[in-house]
Design a protein around this motif. Sequence first.
Motif, short mmCIF file in Angstrom:
data_model
loop_
_atom_site.label_atom_id
_atom_site.label_comp_id
_atom_site.label_asym_id
_atom_site.label_seq_id
_atom_site.Cartn_x
_atom_site.Cartn_y
_atom_site.Cartn_z
N SER A 161 13.22 2.46 48.86
CA SER A 161 12.40 2.32 47.53
C SER A 161 10.88 1.84 47.88
O SER A 161 10.92 1.17 49.23
CB SER A 161 13.35 1.99 46.29
N LEU A 163 9.99 -1.08 47.03
CA LEU A 163 9.96 -1.83 47.14
C LEU A 163 10.70 -3.17 48.18
O LEU A 163 9.73 -3.89 49.11
CB LEU A 163 10.83 -2.51 45.83
N THR A 164 11.79 -1.75 48.77
CA THR A 164 11.93 -2.15 50.42
C THR A 164 11.19 -1.96 51.32
O THR A 164 11.91 -2.62 52.21
CB THR A 164 13.34 -1.25 50.06
N THR A 166 8.23 -2.50 51.11
CA THR A 166 7.16 -3.71 51.31
C THR A 166 8.40 -5.11 52.14
O THR A 166 7.73 -5.53 52.45
CB THR A 166 6.95 -4.22 49.63
N TYR A 167 9.93 -5.37 51.06
CA TYR A 167 10.64 -6.33 51.87
C TYR A 167 10.46 -6.50 53.87
O TYR A 167 10.14 -7.38 54.14
CB TYR A 167 11.90 -5.72 51.88
N PRO A 198 4.29 -1.89 45.58
CA PRO A 198 5.33 -1.64 45.00
C PRO A 198 4.92 -1.67 43.06
O PRO A 198 4.12 -2.01 42.85
CB PRO A 198 6.23 -2.32 44.98
N ARG A 199 5.54 -0.34 42.54
CA ARG A 199 5.46 -0.71 40.80
C ARG A 199 6.32 -1.72 40.35
O ARG A 199 7.61 -2.11 40.35
CB ARG A 199 5.34 0.48 40.14
N PRO A 200 5.45 -2.17 39.29
CA PRO A 200 6.22 -3.55 39.39
C PRO A 200 7.58 -3.68 38.75
O PRO A 200 8.23 -1.55 37.63
CB PRO A 200 5.41 -4.32 38.00
N ARG A 201 8.72 -3.86 39.14
CA ARG A 201 9.90 -3.27 38.28
C ARG A 201 10.27 -3.27 36.97
O ARG A 201 9.62 -4.61 35.94
CB ARG A 201 11.20 -4.54 38.58
#
Length: 422
Positions: A161, A163-164, A166-167, A198-201
């Motif tokens: 994802s 988000l991952t 970016t992490y 990343p798009r906000p969850r």
Amino acid sequence: MTAPKRNKARANGEGTIYQRKDGRWEAAGYVLAANGTRKRVRVYGTTRKDAVDKLTEKIVDSNRGLPVATADSTLGDYLTYWLNSVAIHHLRENTQTRYATCIRLHLIPGLGTKKLSRLTARDVRTFLDRLRTTCQCCTHGLDEARRRCCAIDQCCGKLLSPLTLTYVHSVLKSALEHAVREDELPRNVARNVKTAAPRPRRFQPLTAAEARQFLAAVQEDRLHALYELALRTGLRKGELLGLRWEDLDLDGGTASIRRSLQRTRTKGLTSLPTKTRASERRIALPRDCIRSLNEHREHQEGEREAAGVGWKDNGVVFSTSTGGPLDPANLTRSFRGLLNQAGLRRIRFHDLRHSTATLLLEQGVDLVVIKELLGHAHIGVTAGVYAHVRLRLQRQAIDTLNDALGGAADYPDDPPTTAVVR
């Protein structure tokens, strides 16, 4: 003839120290490297003393058996050193575990053989682009045992994802930032690589009607005081489970949030400090919560008498029937069952916290008050998470004004004033 003045002899183990042509002082010596061998390390300072002090610090750590990163270390060796010798001292255990997983699964396989001193922004960008488009089943052989998907040449395209990604990028930046602080690198090349935000969850808070329906459904539940406190104050799950009776002032109507109950890999259920310094706070308790907490304490006293010598007195407000701390995973399962019982859609437990903030915003409560209640470190966090709610409220205000001015009736061909907010 007078003999030239000789430089002062260096002490044993002091290493090589000299002044460079650019005016800086350079010191070099041998230390224990991250891979177990002894390597030569170089440090720099504006004065001779600066350089000596930096080298001495590394040699002292080396003599204590602590590995020291060197500029010619591979990135894999440096990440291992950084995680086990540096990050371990300022990270929570669960955060360290996530860092270790990120390094083991992604950073070391992708960049581990690169020399730390030769790593470039282009290397980082190429790595992230490849990681973004690589199937994780194929990479880690996740389907070999089941003989499915990638194991039979039918790739499922399971990608990481945003988000991952970016992490992963942030973990690499943190490690290289420490290398810069230790003068191992002149700059952090990972900071020169920009990744798409990343798009906000998305979260689905309860509406006011759903919240009332949920509260009605939990009235007879053993932990009804917990659910009521969660929805009326927005406390995190760990903060609720870590709450002790000594933290409550039911006569004064306040609660002091000092700790969080978490399950860690090595210690199991353990009480930890709050997520951030801002999370340590005192909040006002609603009257309904005070009443339900008093009822809960009476019920807990009954359980204590029934358990007798088997009672485990941990002082926690929300405990098992024998006084022990509640497992966060068990609470999640109970919460899902209550949602089904109430006939409500499935949401996460954390969405109760989002529901609190959303309902407060819709009632016109100031953003600063909500920030303090939720324990956010900065008001920008609160504003960012609930931006969609604020935009919807703005739209409602504009529509109200538009109706008052008769705009919709006078200009029927204008575009609608309502919009879908994502």
